[in-house]
Design a protein around this motif. Sequence first.
Motif, short mmCIF file in Angstrom:
data_model
loop_
_atom_site.label_atom_id
_atom_site.label_comp_id
_atom_site.label_asym_id
_atom_site.label_seq_id
_atom_site.Cartn_x
_atom_site.Cartn_y
_atom_site.Cartn_z
N PRO C 122 0.83 -1.22 0.00
CA PRO C 122 0.00 0.00 0.00
C PRO C 122 0.86 1.26 0.00
CG PRO C 122 -0.25 -1.25 2.04
CD PRO C 122 0.58 -2.06 1.15
N ILE C 123 2.04 1.10 0.56
CA ILE C 123 2.92 2.26 0.63
C ILE C 123 3.28 2.76 -0.76
CG2 ILE C 123 5.17 1.10 0.63
CD1 ILE C 123 3.85 3.79 2.96
N ALA C 124 3.45 1.78 -1.69
CA ALA C 124 3.77 2.17 -3.06
C ALA C 124 2.66 3.02 -3.63
CB ALA C 124 3.98 0.92 -3.92
N LEU C 125 1.45 2.63 -3.29
CA LEU C 125 0.29 3.37 -3.77
C LEU C 125 0.30 4.81 -3.26
CD1 LEU C 125 -2.36 2.63 -5.34
CD2 LEU C 125 -3.43 2.46 -3.12
N VAL C 127 2.79 6.56 -1.90
CA VAL C 127 3.95 7.28 -2.40
C VAL C 127 3.71 7.73 -3.83
CG1 VAL C 127 6.35 7.03 -3.07
CG2 VAL C 127 5.57 6.13 -0.88
#
Lengths: 359, 359, 277, 277
Positions: C122-125, C127
């Motif tokens: 989710p962090i990729a999302l 970011v």
Amino acid sequence: MTRTSTNQRTDGQHNDMATIEMIGVRKEFGATVALADLHLSIGSGELVCLLGPSGCGKTTALRLLAGFETPDAGAILVDGDDITTVPPRRRGFGMVFQEYSLFPNLTARQNIEFGLKVRRAGKAETAATVERLLTMTRLEKHASKFPHQMSGGQKQRVALARAIATQPRLLLLDEPLSALDAQVREHLREEIRRLQQQVGVTTVFVTHDQHEAMAVADRVAVMRDGVLEQIDPPRTLYSRPASAFVAGFVGTVNRVGARPEPDGWRVLGAHVPAVGEAVTGTAVVRPEQLAVQRANGTPGVFATVTGVSFLGALTRLTLDHPDEGPLVADLIGPEADGWEVGDRAIARVRADAGSVVLQ
Amino acid sequence: MTRTSTNQRTDGQHNDMATIEMIGVRKEFGATVALADLHLSIGSGELVCLLGPSGCGKTTALRLLAGFETPDAGAILVDGDDITTVPPRRRGFGMVFQEYSLFPNLTARQNIEFGLKVRRAGKAETAATVERLLTMTRLEKHASKFPHQMSGGQKQRVALARAIATQPRLLLLDEPLSALDAQVREHLREEIRRLQQQVGVTTVFVTHDQHEAMAVADRVAVMRDGVLEQIDPPRTLYSRPASAFVAGFVGTVNRVGARPEPDGWRVLGAHVPAVGEAVTGTAVVRPEQLAVQRANGTPGVFATVTGVSFLGALTRLTLDHPDEGPLVADLIGPEADGWEVGDRAIARVRADAGSVVLQ
Amino acid sequence: MSAPAVRRSRGGAVARWTFLGLLALFFVVPQLAMARFAFQNVPVVMLDSSTVLQGWSAHRLIEALAEPELWVSARTSVVLAALAIALNLALLMPLAVLVEVYRPRLRPLVTAVTLLPWVVPPIALVVGVAATFRQVAPWFLASPLSLVPFYALWAMPFTYRALDAGLRAVNARTLVEAARSLGASLPTVLVRVLAPAMSAAIVASAGLTGALVLGEFAFASLLLKNTLPTYLVNYQRGAPQAGMALALTVMVFTAVGMAGVVHLLRRRGLGVSTVGV
Amino acid sequence: MSAPAVRRSRGGAVARWTFLGLLALFFVVPQLAMARFAFQNVPVVMLDSSTVLQGWSAHRLIEALAEPELWVSARTSVVLAALAIALNLALLMPLAVLVEVYRPRLRPLVTAVTLLPWVVPPIALVVGVAATFRQVAPWFLASPLSLVPFYALWAMPFTYRALDAGLRAVNARTLVEAARSLGASLPTVLVRVLAPAMSAAIVASAGLTGALVLGEFAFASLLLKNTLPTYLVNYQRGAPQAGMALALTVMVFTAVGMAGVVHLLRRRGLGVSTVGV
């Protein structure tokens, strides 16, 4: 109401097989009494069906025999040894379940081998046993199939072979046919009976289907609300039911008025011999004990035909009788031809019907 | 092998009910042909059973009638109107499902009312209809219960009442009894038949149980692999099956050798009249067409009794015949008494058996 | 006929209960440690077994509750939760019905796709989306409400599964077909048949979405929004013990709230455990 | 007998596919936007429909992959994922078997308890535990491995549900009883019957635990550990487009890895969709 029967088969054919006794067994689940005080004794090589509606305790009794549950009171003996607290894996019983219970990652052959391998049976012996069982259950062609590639009937045949591969002292069948189509079900019940007699293993078969129970069992134990109502051979159960519940459960019955006469009773205008105690002045008459004739201008009390069902060998008429209410009669051969809804008919107890049961 | 029968009931009793026609209906699911080319016509007020093993296309045919599926080819007519593409809610058909399909948040009464309310029927009319149906289905005492408080049989009776509450032109029953216990199943099938005749609604009843189909249907349509094998009244289907598959599916059969003789055939040592074409030199003999006598020193070819099953009114013997292999005979009354496995017997076609079917 | 007393085999049972007991400890011990840290008026170095009963007090909690900023951020979190629930139900309820009733063949695909928000980090999302929008459409990220789509997406795997399990538990396909054959239109089916039958699943999925949103930290922190969790973290830096008291209180409140809803539904015969939650 | 051509009603189908199409856009558009931002060598303000095909390049990704710190933090994350998977399976597989096979009455309780890590704000857990341990046992938080229990706890709701669904899908209770009646001991049952029958569920739950851990930011950030997600966030601050390229790559890798595992299991007849994942 409990009747225990201790008559055991004495044909001496299965002396190596086990006799089973359940003595005063009680089991509760929370507030529910699943089994009240069960006394049941099963002769060596015998096939006993536990029959009853859902919730009657028949499955609990089987699971107690298998060791998956422990009784709250009472004892379970095999050949006189108390096995009440022996864990399932040390009982040496075979079991077939209602749900398909084959190990999904093993082929039919590997499933059958499983019990032998666990017991570290010799390789040659294992192979021979498995081949023999595959032949007996007609599964040769399916030996290398995985469960998801087999039909329901095939799966249950593998389960059966797996359960008897270890030469169990007792075979437990928990509604093994319930998940199958009607056609397969009838076929497989014959096969189970044949196999059981061939192997000679003492067997307890749980079912809710009275036809199934009557067709395969040496004796049928009818249960209700955790109590054994009657245990007897199918023929006795059918002709001499111990209670109205048993009479109704093991087949269709007509309940009609009965008046005492010298040397018998008057039932539906006929003089008949009777068994049982006439508590309610009611006779229990089986559909095949009734003769139905066309009322062609004959004087008398007429019933009206309200339904005609074709049952293969038999034809079932439902009738509305002015005195007795609805009646059911099973007719055979030429007698059965040509009835239509609305016909007027005379219903009598057959002359050759034998006794009717009084209540 | 498809035979379509267009004989419709002409008793004129149900002229207000619909006639149904399926004309050249085809349905595929991916690569599977569920229905090949179905022609079926159902008379007004008639009850037709679609009978067959799983995967034969019977449920697909029902879902096409209901409108839940659309055919790939062909048409469905009701009283001559093409309804092939009419959505389910505009067809005005009632349906009962195998799974319990009552709305869980509504009582039995509210479930029955549902269709009437959706159609904005008058309040008084709705109340009257619901009361009448509750009485007809003997559910008066359960009217205020929620589905989770009812037994399986009660739920299906509510579902039946709900389906006929809107006076459907066609009633569709999709294995309505499959989820029930054997005892309840038999009872409810009689009730369905009675209700259907009382209301007079044209009905299609899907089942895999040949006994069920034979007992309730005016005509039975036997299906196999998406093809209609035969549609006929139960009695005709039983006595004159169009194919070996039908003969085997609608009851137990013995297949025995048949030799031509003047004016008939020799089957199991007896001279019998026969129907059908003798393609394989095999006769299909029903279990009840066989007489079995004890071989008390009589010379001749003996069969060995391999099993005795008690079926209530009938007793079924399985025999092993040296020429014909395994045989099944259904015996009645005194004939049936006293048989044991291992007895030697003479099996013959009964003198009064009527015709046997040749293949 | 003798009925000997039954000797039950106790060995297996003892092993099982021991295992369950150890698992319970695994849950309870940290909670107890936190509670002592937060509510005992005892220096931290003296928190051992001899001081278990000393100096319990709620004064730190009362202090923490007096902060007005707490209530501002709590309000933001509640609004976010409500909007995420609404968005999710509006999108996923029709999708679940569609897949279950009309297009069961799409089920594996949809099941896989709705799982993606947990499988892709989710962090990729965050970011990615944050960086993109900051450059392309900075107005989008100005309001705290910009968190709603992220939260909806993030809660989707759970919401969808709860709804899907609910539909299967009530046998939705058959219910819909029964209603259609009785003459009901699609809106009637949804409103009068499916929604009431599935109320347990709907409440469960809404409750879980809410709980997830109320506890989410990463998105809010990265997008620099003041929500209850970011407030808690900040506050705890300055006042560890009071922060802990506050965190424990939120925890207990959420858990009790959920349990209450489940209990109410059970009493109406709508078992939540049947909906796969 | 005439067989008229079938006129299908297309209206409903169109509406359904439109709905599905819109949902797909909801997923695809942000991803496309991120991909363009990361991989197009075009100034951000010019990223509109006229420049869709211009200047695609992987050079930012290659730059990002050259950073040695990336590999250090990635290694930490992989180790954490492996340990969290191992801890979770070791705790939850026996628990799930115990509940499903021996104590079905405990199911509602255990189902509720295993859900707690998502219902209680996880942030409260971190804040609380971190604060407590920092005071009581600072050595515990020194190693990045201190994250393992948090991750195991956090992934538990999912792991437990996947295992539980797997057990029910293979009818574990009956399988166990069949094996026991055939003479198998408990270890034999677990190793030779349940584990192979449930391999799909085990792999699925392990895969999901891994994916969750590889994408987790909040715990790692609050406890000041260098994991892949915290590295991504830091790196992206200095190099937004390269960071995005990296994030997208991680996303695609995780998704493809999961899809591959699912596909392999399907080919062996072990459908993962049946295990409720």
